[in-house]
Scaffold this motif. Structure first.
Motif, mmCIF file in Angstrom:
data_model
loop_
_atom_site.group_PDB
_atom_site.id
_atom_site.type_symbol
_atom_site.label_atom_id
_atom_site.label_comp_id
_atom_site.label_asym_id
_atom_site.label_seq_id
_atom_site.Cartn_x
_atom_site.Cartn_y
_atom_site.Cartn_z
ATOM 1 N N ASP A 127 0.494 -0.625 0.186
ATOM 2 C CA ASP A 127 -0.211 -0.076 -0.109
ATOM 3 C C ASP A 127 0.928 1.498 0.051
ATOM 4 O O ASP A 127 1.096 1.694 0.612
ATOM 5 C CB ASP A 127 -0.911 -0.193 0.699
ATOM 6 C CG ASP A 127 -1.995 0.856 1.418
ATOM 7 O OD1 ASP A 127 -1.576 1.979 0.490
ATOM 8 O OD2 ASP A 127 -2.621 1.671 2.481
ATOM 9 N N ALA A 168 -0.391 4.049 -1.122
ATOM 10 C CA ALA A 168 -1.614 5.663 -1.442
ATOM 11 C C ALA A 168 -0.447 6.691 -0.611
ATOM 12 O O ALA A 168 -0.874 7.940 -1.476
ATOM 13 C CB ALA A 168 -2.493 4.763 -0.843
ATOM 14 N N GLU A 227 -0.222 10.212 -3.278
ATOM 15 C CA GLU A 227 -0.833 10.827 -3.064
ATOM 16 C C GLU A 227 0.459 12.668 -2.156
ATOM 17 O O GLU A 227 -0.052 13.024 -3.099
ATOM 18 C CB GLU A 227 -1.469 10.725 -1.541
ATOM 19 C CG GLU A 227 -2.277 10.218 -1.935
ATOM 20 C CD GLU A 227 -3.975 9.582 -1.028
ATOM 21 O OE1 GLU A 227 -3.060 10.082 0.847
ATOM 22 O OE2 GLU A 227 -4.899 9.287 -0.654
ATOM 23 N N ASN A 261 -1.986 -2.694 -3.961
ATOM 24 C CA ASN A 261 -3.418 -3.159 -3.968
ATOM 25 C C ASN A 261 -3.880 -2.529 -4.691
ATOM 26 O O ASN A 261 -4.033 -1.326 -5.339
ATOM 27 C CB ASN A 261 -3.280 -3.169 -2.766
ATOM 28 C CG ASN A 261 -3.350 -1.708 -1.579
ATOM 29 O OD1 ASN A 261 -2.840 -0.703 -2.604
ATOM 30 N ND2 ASN A 261 -3.428 -1.672 -0.170
ATOM 31 N N TYR A 262 -5.392 -2.183 -4.462
ATOM 32 C CA TYR A 262 -6.625 -1.441 -4.768
ATOM 33 C C TYR A 262 -6.642 0.075 -4.252
ATOM 34 O O TYR A 262 -6.470 0.819 -5.528
ATOM 35 C CB TYR A 262 -7.779 -1.774 -4.707
ATOM 36 C CG TYR A 262 -9.230 -0.527 -5.664
ATOM 37 C CD1 TYR A 262 -9.142 -1.159 -6.562
ATOM 38 C CD2 TYR A 262 -9.585 0.393 -4.047
ATOM 39 C CE1 TYR A 262 -10.089 -0.236 -7.471
ATOM 40 C CE2 TYR A 262 -10.972 1.090 -4.696
ATOM 41 C CZ TYR A 262 -10.630 1.216 -6.141
ATOM 42 O OH TYR A 262 -11.264 1.811 -7.063
ATOM 43 N N ARG A 263 -5.949 -0.212 -3.264
ATOM 44 C CA ARG A 263 -5.816 1.365 -2.659
ATOM 45 C C ARG A 263 -4.973 2.398 -3.946
ATOM 46 O O ARG A 263 -4.577 3.692 -4.141
ATOM 47 C CB ARG A 263 -5.654 1.752 -1.411
ATOM 48 C CG ARG A 263 -5.802 2.311 -0.677
ATOM 49 C CD ARG A 263 -5.975 2.817 0.965
ATOM 50 N NE ARG A 263 -5.639 4.941 1.460
ATOM 51 C CZ ARG A 263 -4.631 4.347 1.498
ATOM 52 N NH1 ARG A 263 -3.406 4.035 2.449
ATOM 53 N NH2 ARG A 263 -4.090 5.908 2.114
ATOM 54 N N THR A 264 -4.100 2.090 -3.407
ATOM 55 C CA THR A 264 -2.387 2.010 -4.683
ATOM 56 C C THR A 264 -2.967 2.537 -5.773
ATOM 57 O O THR A 264 -2.589 4.049 -6.611
ATOM 58 C CB THR A 264 -1.184 0.657 -4.404
ATOM 59 O OG1 THR A 264 -1.015 1.207 -3.003
ATOM 60 C CG2 THR A 264 -0.168 2.130 -4.921
ATOM 61 N N SER A 273 -6.149 2.909 -7.643
ATOM 62 C CA SER A 273 -6.621 3.891 -8.046
ATOM 63 C C SER A 273 -6.637 5.157 -6.972
ATOM 64 O O SER A 273 -6.214 6.026 -8.123
ATOM 65 C CB SER A 273 -8.014 4.133 -6.896
ATOM 66 O OG SER A 273 -7.122 4.226 -5.188
ATOM 67 N N THR A 274 -4.773 5.470 -6.304
ATOM 68 C CA THR A 274 -4.948 6.526 -6.024
ATOM 69 C C THR A 274 -4.201 7.139 -6.987
ATOM 70 O O THR A 274 -3.670 8.263 -7.334
ATOM 71 C CB THR A 274 -3.620 6.790 -4.950
ATOM 72 O OG1 THR A 274 -4.518 6.768 -3.410
ATOM 73 C CG2 THR A 274 -3.771 7.977 -4.484
ATOM 74 N N VAL A 281 -13.946 6.862 -6.541
ATOM 75 C CA VAL A 281 -13.031 6.229 -7.193
ATOM 76 C C VAL A 281 -13.474 7.436 -8.671
ATOM 77 O O VAL A 281 -12.447 7.890 -9.266
ATOM 78 C CB VAL A 281 -12.062 6.041 -7.087
ATOM 79 C CG1 VAL A 281 -11.084 5.592 -8.842
ATOM 80 C CG2 VAL A 281 -11.836 5.275 -5.979
#
Length: 424
Positions: free
Chosen positions: A58, A60, A64, A90-93, A95-96, A128
């Motif tokens: 992760d 993110a 950011e 991961n998904y958070r990374t 999408s960011t 997102v």
């Protein structure tokens, strides 16, 4: 230098701007040092270990941080380094990272991350997607918004109603009516109904950017499932009819919406009166005014000013005086438009000396204000006194203006205009 960086900053989760510049310098001068992506990754934290070989990470917060500094290239380096180190974002990374690219205008990179999310086991969330559509809207990349809607339709149809609404609003408020129609047709092909807010918004977009026919079709589509058209959209439709002087169609629309709707105040009735006043159909104007009162609606300032504007242009002094008397009985305070109707009517007929007869019945010492619905000016315009007074109020030095002072300035201006000066 490299050892100092690795020992001194390894415990810091984020990289400061000074450290980042120092790292870039060391990369350019010392060839054995690792690339910037590896250094940035080294100074970040791993989130989850899924297996001894593949690690889910992760990053993110790091992405950011780079996005806030407008460093999409460095964020891309981090992504490449993750791949080469066999790290699984991961998904958070992801999408960011995708939003970082989109918000900085790097469309191909954002599209690549979007494709990776779609081809993985991740399901994109609506927050997102909304931010991604907003980012593409900021750079006018509407083709990517269409692609998002198509991809969601093919991969995650449960999200399609909300995503299509986001896309429709994005297209509509930017005048992209063909793309908006494609999104609407996609919903129709899947027999998905529009929600009330989106259906109303479509009418508003057509009234601003489209034709009256398309606007009326959108209104017909809204009526079929029994959705009620809201006040903002009604005003937009009325404005479209008034601008094109389609008064008969305006009256049909008002009747169809329902002249008895109390939650709209007098807006529909005033629009009907305005449609007759614009063509100076005085008998029809009077008939509808009586009908309005018979339906239980009390005339407001806009109602009286619509009538006063028509009476003033037609030089119907007696009707104008009756209108002022009726306003007094209902305790409706005249505004600048009302005073303008009186002044213009007398000045156009060169009866300025008779203005005092009207002054005695009006409060000239009130502060000037315009409270009339702007729809009235779309077809009847603003009178000469109204325009002149607005200019004086905007550029005048004094702040304690009254109607008496404005009329005095206006009469002096008209007097100078009528005088002839000879130069010898």
């Amino acid at each position: 230098m490299a050892s100092l960086l690795t020992t001194g900053l390894i415990h810091s989760p984020h990289l400061s701007l000074r450290t980042h510049r120092f790292t870039l310098l060391s990369c350019s001068t010392d060839s054995p040092t690792p690339p910037i992506g590896r250094k940035l990754i080294k100074h970040s934290k791993l989130s989850i270990d899924s297996s001894p070989k593949i690690k889910v990470v992760d990053y993110a917060p790091l992405i950011e941080s780079l996005n806030r500094r407008r460093l999409p290239d460095e964020a891309h380096q981090v992504f490449i380094q993750m791949k080469s180190d066999n790290l699984l974002p991961n998904y958070r990374t992801l999408s960011t990272l995708m939003l970082c690219f989109a918000q900085n205008g790097s469309v191909p990179r954002a599209r690549a991350i979007w494709e990776e999310i779609l081809n993985s086991s991740f399901v994109p969330d609506l927050v997102v997607i909304s931010k991604l559509i907003s980012a593409y809207e900021q750079i006018s990349c509407f083709s990517e918004v269409s692609k998002i809607a198509r991809d969601i339709s093919a991969r995650h149809p449960k999200l399609l109603p909300v995503v299509s609404s986001l896309a429709i609003c994005c297209f509509g408020k930017n005048g992209q009516l063909e793309l908006m129609e494609d999104a609407i047709n996609e919903l129709d092909s899947k027999e998905i109904s529009l929600d009330s807010a989106t259906a109303n918004a479509i009418i508003r977009y057509y009234s601003v950017f489209g034709s009256l026919e398309k606007m009326e079709q959108a209104y017909g589509r809204l009526k079929k499932p029994g959705i009620v058209i809201e006040e903002e959209e009604i005003r937009a439709v009325l404005l479209a009819y008034l601008k094109q002087r389609k008064f008969y169609r305006l009256r049909e629309f008002c009747s169809d919406v329902g002249l008895g709707r109390r939650n709209l105040g007098n807006m529909l009735w005033n629009s009907v009166l305005l449609s007759y006043a614009a063509d100076f159909k005085m008998k029809s104007l009077q008939r509808e005014f009586i009908g309005m009162r018979g339906a239980g609606f009390s005339p407001d300032l806009t109602t009286f000013n619509i009538r006063a504007l028509a009476f003033s242009r037609m030089a119907l002094f007696w009707d104008l005086h009756l209108t002022l008397e009726h306003m007094r009985r209902l305790n409706i305070v005249p505004d600048l438009v009302t005073f303008g109707c009186v002044v213009d009517a007398y000045m156009d007929r060169r009866l300025a000396r008779n203005l005092e007869f009207v002054y005695n019945r009006m409060n000239l010492d009130d502060s000037p204000v315009v409270l009339t619905d702007p729809l009235a000016f779309e077809v009847l315009g603003k009178g000469d006194f109204h325009l002149s007074s607005e200019a004086v109020l905007e550029f005048g030095q004094r702040r304690n203006w009254t109607y008496r002072k404005l009329i005095g300035v206006y009469l002096k201006k008209k007097l100078r205009k009528d005088q002839i000066f000879w130069n010898y």
